[in-house]
Each structure stands twice: as C-alpha cells, then as structure tokens.
Scaffold this motif. Structure first.
Motif, mmCIF file in Angstrom:
data_model
loop_
_atom_site.group_PDB
_atom_site.id
_atom_site.type_symbol
_atom_site.label_atom_id
_atom_site.label_comp_id
_atom_site.label_asym_id
_atom_site.label_seq_id
_atom_site.Cartn_x
_atom_site.Cartn_y
_atom_site.Cartn_z
ATOM 1 N N GLN A 4 -3.207 4.661 0.389
ATOM 2 C CA GLN A 4 -4.354 3.858 0.797
ATOM 3 C C GLN A 4 -5.275 3.556 -0.367
ATOM 4 O O GLN A 4 -5.656 2.417 -0.607
ATOM 5 C CB GLN A 4 -5.125 4.604 1.901
ATOM 6 N N GLY A 7 -3.642 1.366 -2.981
ATOM 7 C CA GLY A 7 -3.578 -0.026 -2.519
ATOM 8 C C GLY A 7 -4.925 -0.718 -2.573
ATOM 9 O O GLY A 7 -5.025 -1.891 -2.963
ATOM 10 N N ASP A 8 -5.992 0.031 -2.178
ATOM 11 C CA ASP A 8 -7.330 -0.569 -2.216
ATOM 12 C C ASP A 8 -7.738 -0.913 -3.647
ATOM 13 O O ASP A 8 -8.268 -2.003 -3.912
ATOM 14 C CB ASP A 8 -8.347 0.396 -1.599
ATOM 15 N N TYR A 64 0.851 -1.188 0.000
ATOM 16 C CA TYR A 64 0.000 0.000 0.000
ATOM 17 C C TYR A 64 0.890 1.241 0.000
ATOM 18 O O TYR A 64 1.232 1.799 1.043
ATOM 19 C CB TYR A 64 -0.912 -0.004 1.229
#
Length: 488
Positions: free
Chosen positions: A150, A153-154, A147
């Motif tokens: 955030q 990474g999601d 990540y």
C-alpha cells in the motif's frame, strides 16, 4: 545548305531541351524525395526523443523505488523456504502497514538456487534489482502502477503524477536525433499559435501514463522548402550553372552556324557579282582583240582599239586590287612602319582622291596646322584607310557630296571624324557594315558598284594599328565615321 543548318539547329535544340528537361526532372524527383524524407525524419526523431526522455524518467522512478526498498524503515524484505519444493521465497511488505493485516507481496526467482531462511545483503540487493528493473519497469512501460504494497504504491503514484516532460532534456535528445539524420534545422516546442508556425510535426504523447493520459508535444521547424534549398543548394547551383552553360553553348553554336550560313550566302553573291563584273571587260577585250586580228584597220582605228583593251585591262586590275586589298593590310611588313603625321596623310588622301574623281567633293577641314599629331604605322595602309572613307563619301553622297573632317586629341589618342551628307546607315547595320562582303540592303538594286570589302579592310588595318572605327548618324543626314588611333 540552309536546310542542313536548320536541321542541325533543330536537332541541337531538341538535345539541349532534353538534357535540361531530364536534369530538372531529376531535381524535381530529388526534391520530392528530400521533402518526404524530411517529413518522416522530423516526426520519427520526435517520437524517438520522447521515448528516450520517458525512459530517462522511468529510470529516475526506478532509482527512487530502489532507494525506498533499501530503506528498512519503510520496506521490509524477508525470505523463507516454507513451501513444498523448499525453494527460497521472498516477501516485500510495508514496515508500518497502512491497514492492519495488509498482505505482503511474495514472489520467487527461478534463477535463484540457494535456500535461505533469512535475508543476506547480497540476496536483498538481488531482490531490489530484480523487482525494480524487471517488474516495476514493465509496469511503467505499460503506463500503470501496481500496488505491491500500500505505502509503496501510494508513494509511487505521487511520484508518477508529479513526473512531466522535461523540455530541456527533450530538446537535447530531439536535436541529437535530427543531427543523426543530417537535419540541422532550428526548432521549438509548443508554439503559442500553431497557425503561425512554419511547419509542425505530428503531436506525440509525453505522459508516463500513456495511453491513458494525454500530454501532447509537437515541434515547430522551418519550411521543408527552405530545408531543401539549404540541403541541396550546391546541386541546384550546379544544375543552374550547367543549364546556363548549355544554353550559352547552344546560342553561341547557333549564332556561329547562322553567321557561317550568312557568310556563305554573301560569298556566293559576291562571286556571282564579281563574275559578272569580270566578264564584262574580258568580253570587251576578247571582241576588240578579234576585231584587230580579223581586219586590217587604219592606224587611228587600231590605236582606238588598243585604247579600249588598255582601259578594260585597267578596269580588271582595279577589280582585282580591291579584292586583294582586304588581306594586304594583314601582312604589312613591320619594317615599313614609321612615324606619320596624321594631317599630312589626310591631305595626301584628299589630293589623290581629287586626281581620280570626275566629281567635285566639297571637303571642309576642321583641324589646326599647329603642332604635328604623330602616330606610328604603315603609311600606305593608313592612306588607303582615309581614301576608302572619302571614296565612300563621294560614291554615296548626295548630288553635291560634302565631307567634314575633324581632328582632335584626347589623352593618348587621336580622334578623326569624317562626317558626310549621304543617305546614312541605319542603326541596326552600324556594326555589320564592317563585315566582309556586307552591303546595306537596298532591295535588289545597288546604284553604286561595290563588293562590301572597303570598310572591312579599314577595320582590319586599324585593328593592326591598335585603333578602332565606329559609325553614327550625322544630323540632319549622313553618317559620321570616327577613327581612333594611339598617339606616338
């Protein structure tokens, strides 16, 4: 000679067996090598194809991330030189962080020398390519997701989890890998019932998150034996052909050697027999001539002695004529050939036989004196043919010999059958009786004098006239000699 022939046959048999054995041993070793290579190649090809397919999915994710990094509404890329060495440092962070105070991902590029206080399009593209092609690709190859931000990474986790093996692409890649190794077998993935599959490869993990996740795939192919037969069919056929030729050559050679050995033995027996037969009249002539010279005999005694000498000389002439007649049919002068009437030749042979014979031979003629049946040939030779067969019927017949002669035409041929009431010829000798020097075995005693040349002479003459002769049993006893000659 028999020992030499047997030794030659044994040595030849050993050579043939050795050659054939080595040929098939080489084929067996080739079979094992081909099967092992097949096992290795199909598994290696599947592993390589899966790696290539995963690399394609990696590239798809990388291209997707490049799009996200280039989208300023999602990701913000900045740079500055606020460090001790005044090197350019790049920052990647979410445009709208999911959590307040989320830090940016900061990194530098040793190969990037310019000092920038703000991002330029070229610098941004360089950062996107370096991040995606180097850092992100390394993470994907490890099967992990880092990540860096955030939201990045999601998004990458969602895309990563949705990515599964594309069977069509994998099939194409697997087929290419198989063909590069010379394997053109049909295959399919994930057989419904592995126990029913012909041959299965080792399972290969196709998950992007390998080795942490397992998504196995294996291919079902044809039997390795079928592959070997198809790949090596010409070699196998060549081996079978060479084996058959070797066996045929050995069989033909063995048959020829044994035939020559048998012929040599027959000739030896013939010479011994003929020597004995010639010696008897010669001895008689010698003794009679010495008696004539030693004493002064009356006229009637001298006349009787001269008659004995004349009789024995005639016997010698008859013996030598029998020997020479075997080859005489092969050198017949073509100028002597003419149109011949078959029934007339048979009648003449009967007449000659009755004049020579001291026994009564009952002959039944079964042919109609109608339109003449003509053949083209040499009269003396064909007359000898008919006389030989009739003479055999007389010599080998019963106490009251009988001979039935049938004459018929069939298409372009004339068939002449001579049926006697003799002892007959066993079926196993039905073809050998026409060989030179051959006589049907009767133990060590032959009641009828002969040298096994008559029927050989008959066959040679008929062959010269484009005809043939066969023998078959006559019911209830005796033999039937069938002569076939082309009609004129």
């Amino acid at each position: 000679m028999k020992k030499h022939v047997n030794l030659i046959l044994v040595l030849m048999a050993l050579c043939v067996v050795g050659i054939i054995g080595l040929q098939w041993f080489w084929n067996y070793q080739n079979y094992k090598s081909t099967i092992n290579a097949f096992h290795h190649d199909i598994n290696q090809s599947l592993t390589t194809a899966v790696d290539l397919e995963i690399a394609q999915r990696h590239q798809g994710l990388i291209d997707q991330v490049k799009g996200w990094l280039a989208d300023t509404s999602l990701i913000q890329i900045t740079c500055d030189t606020k460090n001790r060495d005044r090197n350019t440092v790049f920052h990647i962070q979410d445009r709208y962080p999911k959590y307040a105070g989320s830090p940016a991902f900061t990194f530098g590029l040793a190969s990037f020398k310019p000092q920038l206080d703000h991002m330029t399009p070229a610098a941004k593209q360089l950062v996107i390519n370096h991040f995606s092609d180097t850092r992100l690709r390394r993470d994907l190859q490890r099967g992990t997701i880092y990540y860096y931000t955030q939201r990045l990474g999601d998004s990458l986790t969602v895309a990563f989890d949705k990515s599964h093996v594309r069977m069509n692409a994998l099939a194409t890649l697997y087929q290419q890998q198989l063909r590069s190794k010379g394997i053109y077998s049909a295959f399919r993935f994930k057989p419904d019932d592995p126990s029913q599959a012909v041959y299965l490869t080792e399972p290969v993990n196709t998950a992007l998150a390998r080795p942490y996740r397992k998504e196995w795939v294996r291919a079902s192919l044809e039997s390795p034996n079928r592959y070997f037969l198809r790949a090596m069919k010409w070699v196998i056929l060549s081996t079978l052909l060479l084996t058959a030729i070797s066996l045929l050559c050995f069989g033909y050679t063995a048959k020829t050697l044994l035939s020559q050995q048998k012929l040599a033995q027959l000739k030896t027996d013939f010479i011994n027999n003929m020597t004995h037969e010639l010696n008897t009249p010669l001895t008689s002539i010698k003794i009679t001539a010495e008696a004539l010279n030693a004493f002064d005999h009356p006229a009637d005694v001298r006349k009787r002695y001269v008659a004995i000498i004349s009789y024995q000389a005639e016997k010698l002439t008859h013996l030598t004529a029998q020997i020479l007649s075997t080859n005489r049919g092969l050198v017949t002068n073509q100028e002597d050939w003419q149109l011949l009437e078959v029934s007339g030749l048979i009648d003449q042979a009967i007449e000659d036989l009755e004049g020579r014979s001291q026994h009564q031979l009952a002959i039944l003629r079964d042919y109609i004196q109608g339109d003449p049946i003509r053949v083209y040939g040499q009269a003396a030779s064909l007359l000898n043919v008919f006389a030989n067969i009739m003479d055999n019927a007389l010599k080998y017949g019963s106490a009251t010999p009988e001979l039935a002669i049938k004459l018929a035409t069939n298409n372009k041929w004339v068939d002449i059958a001579f049926a006697d009431n003799g002892p007959g010829i066993p079926p196993e000798y039905s073809t050998k009786v026409f060989d030179a020097f051959f006589r049907v075995p009767q133990g060590n005693v032959h009641d009828v004098k002969g040298y096994g040349l008559g029927l050989s002479y008959v066959r040679q003459v008929l062959h010269q006239h484009r005809g043939s002769i066969t023998v078959e049993p006559n019911q209830p006893t005796g033999s039937v000699f069938r002569i076939k000659l082309p009609l004129y």
